[in-house]
Motif scaffolding. Sequence first.
Motif, PDB file in Angstrom:
ATOM      1  N   GLY A  16      38.129  33.873  34.036  1.00  0.00           N
ATOM      2  CA  GLY A  16      39.003  34.770  34.787  1.00  0.00           C
ATOM      3  C   GLY A  16      39.521  35.913  33.932  1.00  0.00           C
ATOM      4  O   GLY A  16      40.155  35.692  32.896  1.00  0.00           O
ATOM      5  N   GLY A  18      41.765  38.101  34.945  1.00  0.00           N
ATOM      6  CA  GLY A  18      43.039  38.575  35.501  1.00  0.00           C
ATOM      7  C   GLY A  18      44.031  38.755  34.360  1.00  0.00           C
ATOM      8  O   GLY A  18      43.692  38.621  33.174  1.00  0.00           O
ATOM      9  N   ILE A  20      46.384  36.900  33.337  1.00  0.00           N
ATOM     10  CA  ILE A  20      46.643  35.692  32.538  1.00  0.00           C
ATOM     11  C   ILE A  20      45.513  35.476  31.528  1.00  0.00           C
ATOM     12  O   ILE A  20      45.761  35.286  30.328  1.00  0.00           O
ATOM     13  N   CYS A  54      49.162  42.895  42.978  1.00  0.00           N
ATOM     14  CA  CYS A  54      50.533  42.565  42.611  1.00  0.00           C
ATOM     15  C   CYS A  54      51.451  43.781  42.741  1.00  0.00           C
ATOM     16  O   CYS A  54      51.041  44.906  42.497  1.00  0.00           O
ATOM     17  N   VAL A 181      31.593  31.098  36.974  1.00  0.00           N
ATOM     18  CA  VAL A 181      31.383  29.769  36.395  1.00  0.00           C
ATOM     19  C   VAL A 181      31.215  28.787  37.561  1.00  0.00           C
ATOM     20  O   VAL A 181      32.089  28.687  38.422  1.00  0.00           O
ATOM     21  N   ALA A 209      41.744  30.160  33.706  1.00  0.00           N
ATOM     22  CA  ALA A 209      42.701  31.218  34.086  1.00  0.00           C
ATOM     23  C   ALA A 209      42.197  31.846  35.384  1.00  0.00           C
ATOM     24  O   ALA A 209      42.145  33.070  35.520  1.00  0.00           O
ATOM     25  N   PRO A 212      44.070  32.156  41.829  1.00  0.00           N
ATOM     26  CA  PRO A 212      44.063  31.382  43.069  1.00  0.00           C
ATOM     27  C   PRO A 212      42.919  30.355  43.148  1.00  0.00           C
ATOM     28  O   PRO A 212      42.940  29.464  43.988  1.00  0.00           O
ATOM     29  N   VAL A 217      38.224  25.448  40.025  1.00  0.00           N
ATOM     30  CA  VAL A 217      37.656  25.315  38.671  1.00  0.00           C
ATOM     31  C   VAL A 217      38.011  23.944  38.093  1.00  0.00           C
ATOM     32  O   VAL A 217      37.169  23.263  37.495  1.00  0.00           O
ATOM     33  N   MET A 220      35.870  21.094  39.029  1.00  0.00           N
ATOM     34  CA  MET A 220      34.581  20.984  38.316  1.00  0.00           C
ATOM     35  C   MET A 220      34.691  20.004  37.147  1.00  0.00           C
ATOM     36  O   MET A 220      33.690  19.528  36.626  1.00  0.00           O
ATOM     37  N   ARG A 232      49.413  36.675  51.052  1.00  0.00           N
ATOM     38  CA  ARG A 232      50.653  37.455  51.177  1.00  0.00           C
ATOM     39  C   ARG A 232      50.309  38.838  51.702  1.00  0.00           C
ATOM     40  O   ARG A 232      49.440  39.511  51.155  1.00  0.00           O
ATOM     41  N   VAL A 234      51.258  42.740  52.691  1.00  0.00           N
ATOM     42  CA  VAL A 234      52.160  43.811  52.242  1.00  0.00           C
ATOM     43  C   VAL A 234      52.010  45.017  53.171  1.00  0.00           C
ATOM     44  O   VAL A 234      50.887  45.448  53.465  1.00  0.00           O
ATOM     45  N   PHE A 342      51.207  30.403  38.641  1.00  0.00           N
ATOM     46  CA  PHE A 342      52.376  31.195  38.260  1.00  0.00           C
ATOM     47  C   PHE A 342      53.269  31.545  39.457  1.00  0.00           C
ATOM     48  O   PHE A 342      54.307  32.184  39.302  1.00  0.00           O
ATOM     49  N   GLY A 344      53.660  33.475  42.088  1.00  0.00           N
ATOM     50  CA  GLY A 344      54.219  34.775  42.458  1.00  0.00           C
ATOM     51  C   GLY A 344      54.839  35.528  41.290  1.00  0.00           C
ATOM     52  O   GLY A 344      55.412  36.601  41.481  1.00  0.00           O
ATOM     53  N   HIS A 345      54.732  34.983  40.051  1.00  0.00           N
ATOM     54  CA  HIS A 345      55.366  35.641  38.899  1.00  0.00           C
ATOM     55  C   HIS A 345      54.400  35.810  37.731  1.00  0.00           C
ATOM     56  O   HIS A 345      54.828  35.973  36.585  1.00  0.00           O
ATOM     57  N   MET A 348      54.699  39.258  35.607  1.00  0.00           N
ATOM     58  CA  MET A 348      55.857  39.396  34.700  1.00  0.00           C
ATOM     59  C   MET A 348      55.838  38.348  33.595  1.00  0.00           C
ATOM     60  O   MET A 348      56.382  38.583  32.520  1.00  0.00           O
TER      61      MET A 348
END
Length: 390
Positions: A16, A18, A20, A54, A181, A209, A212, A217, A220, A232, A234, A342, A344-345, A348
């Motif tokens: 991942g 992303g 993270i 985000c 993967v 990482a 969603p 993963v 596996m 979500r 927006v 995480f 929704g956070h 940050m």
Amino acid sequence: MKIGSKELSQDIIIIGAGIIGLSIAYHLLQRDPKLSITVLEKDTLLGLGSTGKCTGGINYQFRSPQLRRLSLLSREFFQTFDSVFNAPSWYKEKGYLMLVSEEELWDQLQRAAEQAVAEGIPVKIFSRQELIENFPYLHREGFGGGSLCAWDAYADPYAVQAELYSAVRRKGAEVFFDREVTKLIKNGDTIQGVEIKGEEISCGLVVNAAGPYAAHVAAMAGISLPVQPYRRQVYVCTNPKDVPKANPTIVDLASGFYMHQEASGKTVLLGGTDRETWPGLADMVDKSAAEKFFLAAMDTIPSVINVKWLRTYTGICEQTPDFHPILGYAPGLSGLFLANGFSGHGFMHAPAAGQIAADLILTGSTELIDVELFHPQRFFGNIQEPFLML
Ligand SMILES: Cc1cc2nc3c(=O)[nH]c(=O)nc-3n(C[C@H](O)[C@H](O)[C@H](O)COP(=O)(O)OP(=O)(O)OC[C@H]3O[C@@H](n4cnc5c(N)ncnc54)[C@H](O)[C@@H]3O)c2cc1C
């Protein structure tokens, strides 16, 4: 791009690209530039996952001390980003105004504010009268009080993700796109690598990482990880006429409604009342939810009735049952590290997640936080200490 023979055995593979996965790669390479790290991303471009959807909010006003600690650990990264990366993150401390109507939430808000202030976080409580005087566009009867933290901020998620991507590549990591993967290679109780497109890559450690897709993963490796994806929605709208420019982000803690004003002051992002949605990875827009949403929004800011609804998009949030992240080695296995949920956070808290993960992976422990509290084991029948809610 074909994965070359050089990458067929790696110290660490991160699943991942992303915020993270990239933050973990970045902090690992900061600490040990000799590590060979490959990041594998299933999408064809950067920023198509949760991070790209985000809002970019950064806040310190959690009821949970553990989540406040993650925000504090991330603060320096965001504050120094522009000079460290020589690029703008558009970081701006614009504040979050948290609103409550119920007595129970008011007590919790005040307690959290007291704790935050004791930790050096500047949170100011607003009585109902002070809310009316300072934020006249709010629904007058709606709220009993609120709190505002001057440190609460915004940064551009894609700008931060893109700079981390460039930085980890400069530091020698390989980042491959269009590489899903599909299998973790397991030998007894040890994860020894991954499979992509029929090709095996061995490594000393795999980091999940996958945002969603974290549970997918983990499955596996035969682990049932309680991280569920929630859609979500927006709504991008024109700024309500009576809301001034450079307004703090407004959050109604009871309904979840939020209004984030974009930097131009001309548009706002509205969202957050869709907490009742069911888990799933489908991210199609559901316009039928709009009427209920706007009616609820007017309970907080009546002038929303006159905004122009410009467009709608959705993103997927990855959530754990206690709304706290999972950071640690997979229970009962070696060779698999989890950085998931995480709730929704993740934007940050990505800098803190990267620092903590680097500590745990390189030294086996961390002094940054009591990491046992984030250990995945808490969901497998060995809860050390209950979390306070958000
Ligand atoms: C609408 C919305 C608003 C939000 N607002 C905020 C906010 O204001 N502040 C905040 O802090 N957080 C916010 N969040 C949450 C935040 O976006 C996420 O917590 C964070 O982006 C998670 O980062 P990640 O790297 O774990 O996930 P992602 O960014 O989704 O990255 C995971 C990556 O893993 C890849 N992947 C998955 N499976 C595989 C596989 N098998 N092989 C290879 N690659 C794989 C995916 O393609 C993806 O690119 C918001 C989320 C949404 C949806």
